[in-house]
Design a protein around this motif. Structure first.
Motif, short mmCIF file in Angstrom:
data_model
loop_
_atom_site.label_atom_id
_atom_site.label_comp_id
_atom_site.label_asym_id
_atom_site.label_seq_id
_atom_site.Cartn_x
_atom_site.Cartn_y
_atom_site.Cartn_z
N LEU A 42 -17.62 -31.74 -22.14
CA LEU A 42 -18.40 -30.96 -23.09
C LEU A 42 -17.58 -29.77 -23.58
O LEU A 42 -17.49 -29.51 -24.78
CB LEU A 42 -19.70 -30.48 -22.45
CG LEU A 42 -20.60 -29.59 -23.30
CD1 LEU A 42 -21.12 -30.33 -24.53
CD2 LEU A 42 -21.77 -29.07 -22.46
N GLU A 43 -16.93 -29.08 -22.66
CA GLU A 43 -16.09 -27.95 -23.02
C GLU A 43 -14.90 -28.40 -23.88
O GLU A 43 -14.56 -27.74 -24.86
CB GLU A 43 -15.63 -27.22 -21.77
CG GLU A 43 -16.77 -26.51 -21.06
CD GLU A 43 -16.38 -25.91 -19.72
OE1 GLU A 43 -15.23 -26.09 -19.28
OE2 GLU A 43 -17.24 -25.24 -19.12
N ASP A 44 -14.28 -29.52 -23.48
CA ASP A 44 -13.16 -30.05 -24.27
C ASP A 44 -13.61 -30.35 -25.70
O ASP A 44 -12.90 -30.03 -26.66
CB ASP A 44 -12.60 -31.34 -23.64
CG ASP A 44 -11.80 -31.08 -22.39
OD1 ASP A 44 -11.49 -29.90 -22.08
OD2 ASP A 44 -11.47 -32.07 -21.69
N ASN A 45 -14.78 -30.94 -25.84
CA ASN A 45 -15.29 -31.27 -27.17
C ASN A 45 -15.47 -30.01 -28.01
O ASN A 45 -15.08 -29.96 -29.17
CB ASN A 45 -16.60 -32.04 -27.05
CG ASN A 45 -17.13 -32.47 -28.39
OD1 ASN A 45 -16.51 -33.25 -29.10
ND2 ASN A 45 -18.29 -31.95 -28.75
N GLU A 47 -13.89 -27.33 -27.76
CA GLU A 47 -12.57 -26.79 -28.07
C GLU A 47 -11.79 -27.67 -29.04
O GLU A 47 -10.64 -27.38 -29.37
CB GLU A 47 -11.78 -26.60 -26.77
CG GLU A 47 -12.34 -25.51 -25.87
CD GLU A 47 -11.66 -25.43 -24.52
OE1 GLU A 47 -10.59 -26.06 -24.35
OE2 GLU A 47 -12.19 -24.75 -23.64
N GLY A 48 -12.39 -28.78 -29.48
CA GLY A 48 -11.75 -29.67 -30.43
C GLY A 48 -10.76 -30.64 -29.82
O GLY A 48 -10.00 -31.29 -30.53
N LYS A 49 -10.77 -30.75 -28.49
CA LYS A 49 -9.87 -31.68 -27.82
C LYS A 49 -10.45 -33.09 -27.90
O LYS A 49 -11.66 -33.26 -27.92
CB LYS A 49 -9.69 -31.29 -26.35
CG LYS A 49 -9.02 -29.95 -26.16
CD LYS A 49 -8.95 -29.59 -24.69
CE LYS A 49 -8.35 -28.22 -24.47
NZ LYS A 49 -8.38 -27.82 -23.04
N PRO A 50 -9.58 -34.09 -27.93
CA PRO A 50 -10.09 -35.47 -27.98
C PRO A 50 -10.74 -35.86 -26.65
O PRO A 50 -10.32 -35.39 -25.59
CB PRO A 50 -8.84 -36.31 -28.24
CG PRO A 50 -7.70 -35.47 -27.77
CD PRO A 50 -8.13 -34.03 -27.96
N ILE A 51 -11.78 -36.66 -26.74
CA ILE A 51 -12.39 -37.20 -25.53
C ILE A 51 -12.47 -38.72 -25.67
O ILE A 51 -12.49 -39.24 -26.78
CB ILE A 51 -13.78 -36.59 -25.24
CG1 ILE A 51 -14.79 -36.93 -26.32
CG2 ILE A 51 -13.68 -35.08 -25.08
CD1 ILE A 51 -16.21 -36.53 -25.95
N PRO A 52 -12.48 -39.44 -24.54
CA PRO A 52 -12.47 -40.90 -24.61
C PRO A 52 -13.81 -41.46 -25.07
O PRO A 52 -14.83 -40.78 -25.04
CB PRO A 52 -12.19 -41.31 -23.16
CG PRO A 52 -12.70 -40.18 -22.33
CD PRO A 52 -12.48 -38.95 -23.16
N LYS A 53 -13.77 -42.71 -25.48
CA LYS A 53 -14.99 -43.43 -25.84
C LYS A 53 -15.79 -43.69 -24.56
O LYS A 53 -15.22 -43.74 -23.46
CB LYS A 53 -14.67 -44.76 -26.52
CG LYS A 53 -13.98 -44.61 -27.86
CD LYS A 53 -14.94 -44.11 -28.93
CE LYS A 53 -14.24 -44.09 -30.28
NZ LYS A 53 -15.14 -43.75 -31.35
N PRO A 54 -17.11 -43.87 -24.67
CA PRO A 54 -17.93 -44.09 -23.48
C PRO A 54 -17.57 -45.41 -22.80
O PRO A 54 -17.16 -46.37 -23.46
CB PRO A 54 -19.36 -44.11 -24.01
CG PRO A 54 -19.25 -44.34 -25.48
CD PRO A 54 -17.90 -43.86 -25.89
N ASP A 55 -17.73 -45.43 -21.47
CA ASP A 55 -17.43 -46.65 -20.72
C ASP A 55 -18.64 -47.12 -19.91
O ASP A 55 -18.49 -47.82 -18.91
CB ASP A 55 -16.21 -46.45 -19.82
CG ASP A 55 -16.40 -45.35 -18.79
OD1 ASP A 55 -17.50 -44.76 -18.72
OD2 ASP A 55 -15.44 -45.06 -18.05
#
Length: 109
Positions: A42-45, A47-55
């Motif tokens: 959530l914090e990464d998002n 901050e505009g950082k990429p996050i992986p697709k859901p698994d």
């Protein structure tokens, strides 16, 4: 939220991810955060950082959307205070602490 928690260990936040349809990637990103049970994502998002697709598959996001609709919540952030008062929009840490500590008196009907 971080500042509130830093100042007041007795105040907790329960986060319900409510992806708004105007944000095209919000739904899958919310799903990823739930799958990974990760506040860091959530914090990464934010901050505009990429996050992986859901698994994983989950109906939690759909349930959160239904809950928001039932409560009349249409935007984020929205806080539901311990006394049930609904606050729409961001607030600074001091305001949140004050609202929890000294909630406004309820108006009589």
């Amino acid at each position: 939220m971080k500042q509130v928690i830093k100042e007041r260990k007795d105040i907790a936040f329960y986060i319900k991810l409510f992806p708004l349809s105007m944000h095209s990637d919000a739904r899958w990103k919310s799903q990823t955060m739930l799958c990974k049970n990760s506040i860091e994502l959530l914090e990464d998002n934010f901050e505009g950082k990429p996050i992986p697709k859901p698994d994983c598959e989950s109906k939690d996001i759909d349930e959160n959307i239904k809950l928001a609709q039932a409560l009349g919540i249409t935007g984020t952030p929205t806080m539901v205070m311990p006394d049930g008062m609904v606050i729409v929009g961001a607030r600074d840490a001091r305001t949140i602490i004050d609202l929890v500590t000294n909630p406004p008196a309820k108006k009589e009907k």
